[in-house]
Motif scaffolding. Structure first.
Motif, PDB file in Angstrom:
ATOM      1  N   ALA A  90      27.916  13.486   3.884  1.00 38.30           N
ATOM      2  CA  ALA A  90      26.542  13.015   4.047  1.00 38.30           C
ATOM      3  C   ALA A  90      25.643  14.199   4.370  1.00 38.30           C
ATOM      4  O   ALA A  90      26.114  15.303   4.666  1.00 38.30           O
ATOM      5  CB  ALA A  90      26.474  11.984   5.165  1.00 38.30           C
ATOM      6  N   TYR A  91      24.358  13.934   4.321  1.00 38.04           N
ATOM      7  CA  TYR A  91      23.359  14.900   4.747  1.00 38.04           C
ATOM      8  C   TYR A  91      22.208  14.134   5.375  1.00 38.04           C
ATOM      9  O   TYR A  91      22.100  12.914   5.216  1.00 38.04           O
ATOM     10  CB  TYR A  91      22.900  15.795   3.585  1.00 38.04           C
ATOM     11  N   ASP A  92      21.368  14.840   6.118  1.00 37.21           N
ATOM     12  CA  ASP A  92      20.265  14.217   6.833  1.00 37.21           C
ATOM     13  C   ASP A  92      18.939  14.803   6.374  1.00 37.21           C
ATOM     14  O   ASP A  92      18.838  16.005   6.120  1.00 37.21           O
ATOM     15  CB  ASP A  92      20.401  14.447   8.344  1.00 37.21           C
ATOM     16  N   VAL A  93      17.938  13.939   6.308  1.00 36.26           N
ATOM     17  CA  VAL A  93      16.571  14.345   5.988  1.00 36.26           C
ATOM     18  C   VAL A  93      15.675  13.815   7.096  1.00 36.26           C
ATOM     19  O   VAL A  93      15.746  12.637   7.440  1.00 36.26           O
ATOM     20  CB  VAL A  93      16.092  13.760   4.636  1.00 36.26           C
ATOM     21  N   THR A  94      14.842  14.682   7.654  1.00 31.81           N
ATOM     22  CA  THR A  94      13.866  14.268   8.649  1.00 31.81           C
ATOM     23  C   THR A  94      12.507  14.816   8.229  1.00 31.81           C
ATOM     24  O   THR A  94      12.398  15.979   7.839  1.00 31.81           O
ATOM     25  CB  THR A  94      14.238  14.794  10.054  1.00 31.81           C
ATOM     26  N   ALA A  95      11.500  13.959   8.297  1.00 32.97           N
ATOM     27  CA  ALA A  95      10.132  14.370   7.954  1.00 32.97           C
ATOM     28  C   ALA A  95       9.221  14.056   9.123  1.00 32.97           C
ATOM     29  O   ALA A  95       9.339  12.998   9.744  1.00 32.97           O
ATOM     30  CB  ALA A  95       9.647  13.643   6.703  1.00 32.97           C
ATOM     31  N   TYR A  96       8.346  14.999   9.437  1.00 35.71           N
ATOM     32  CA  TYR A  96       7.367  14.856  10.510  1.00 35.71           C
ATOM     33  C   TYR A  96       5.988  15.079   9.931  1.00 35.71           C
ATOM     34  O   TYR A  96       5.728  16.113   9.338  1.00 35.71           O
ATOM     35  CB  TYR A  96       7.583  15.923  11.594  1.00 35.71           C
ATOM     36  N   LEU A  97       5.106  14.121  10.087  1.00 33.12           N
ATOM     37  CA  LEU A  97       3.683  14.309   9.795  1.00 33.12           C
ATOM     38  C   LEU A  97       3.004  14.275  11.144  1.00 33.12           C
ATOM     39  O   LEU A  97       2.989  13.246  11.811  1.00 33.12           O
ATOM     40  CB  LEU A  97       3.131  13.186   8.905  1.00 33.12           C
ATOM     41  N   ASP A  98       2.512  15.413  11.567  1.00 32.75           N
ATOM     42  CA  ASP A  98       1.924  15.519  12.892  1.00 32.75           C
ATOM     43  C   ASP A  98       0.666  16.360  12.803  1.00 32.75           C
ATOM     44  O   ASP A  98       0.733  17.541  12.438  1.00 32.75           O
ATOM     45  CB  ASP A  98       2.931  16.134  13.860  1.00 32.75           C
ATOM     46  N   GLY A  99      -0.458  15.759  13.120  1.00 31.47           N
ATOM     47  CA  GLY A  99      -1.719  16.482  13.000  1.00 31.47           C
ATOM     48  C   GLY A  99      -1.974  16.831  11.553  1.00 31.47           C
ATOM     49  O   GLY A  99      -1.893  15.975  10.671  1.00 31.47           O
ATOM     50  N   ASP A 100      -2.212  18.090  11.297  1.00 36.21           N
ATOM     51  CA  ASP A 100      -2.489  18.511   9.931  1.00 36.21           C
ATOM     52  C   ASP A 100      -1.289  19.191   9.282  1.00 36.21           C
ATOM     53  O   ASP A 100      -1.434  19.933   8.327  1.00 36.21           O
ATOM     54  CB  ASP A 100      -3.715  19.430   9.891  1.00 36.21           C
ATOM     55  N   ARG A 101      -0.075  18.948   9.792  1.00 36.30           N
ATOM     56  CA  ARG A 101       1.134  19.584   9.263  1.00 36.30           C
ATOM     57  C   ARG A 101       2.171  18.543   8.879  1.00 36.30           C
ATOM     58  O   ARG A 101       2.283  17.496   9.495  1.00 36.30           O
ATOM     59  CB  ARG A 101       1.800  20.502  10.300  1.00 36.30           C
TER      60      ARG A 101
END
Length: 148
Positions: free
Chosen positions: A66-77
């Motif tokens: 398996a593999y993991d994907v994490t996404a963060y939308l924080d402020g303008d990034r």
């Protein structure tokens, strides 16, 4: 306001479009500019394809592990991380500031062109690679999460 999500995916080619669609849907809902969303979705596709192809330990084949994907939308990034349990990146790849255009690694080069910042590292002790990249977001008019 910020959004983050994380996926634990089977190392299978069918998992790649799932991660891409989730990212695109999140960005559409938040009101991110479509060009930025497209760039990040292509970069994520390349990162996931890399994890599927190279992310297994001990000679594992696609479809195992398996593999993991994490996404963060924080402020303008937006920051995206893809972590696998494979052998990790070769030391020369990690040491380079930008991936080269050799027979292997063109996906990494594409990610570097589409993102503002790319970081490659290996997980000490646990094995595996971590590919993270980020990009400054632009917003559509009336976006839900637009930073003022």
């Amino acid at each position: 306001m910020s959004i983050w999500w994380s996926l634990h995916l089977r190392r299978d080619a069918a998992s790649v479009p799932l991660a891409r669609r989730l990212l695109l849907g999140t960005m559409e809902t938040a009101g991110v500019d479509p060009d930025i969303s497209f760039d990040l979705s292509v970069a994520l596709t390349e990162a996931c394809a890399n994890a599927v192809e190279h992310g297994g330990g001990g000679g594992a084949v696609e479809g195992t592990g398996a593999y993991d994907v994490t996404a963060y939308l924080d402020g303008d990034r937006c920051r995206i991380e893809v972590t696998d349990s494979g052998p990790g990146f070769p030391p020369a790849t990690v040491a380079r500031r930008r991936p080269c255009l050799a027979e292997n690694g063109r996906g990494l080069h594409l990610i570097a062109e589409l993102a503002d910042h790319v970081r490659l590292r290996n997980r000490p002790g646990r094995g595996g690679a971590v590919l993270s990249f980020d990009k400054t977001l632009k917003w559509r008019d009336g976006a839900l999460l637009k930073v003022s």
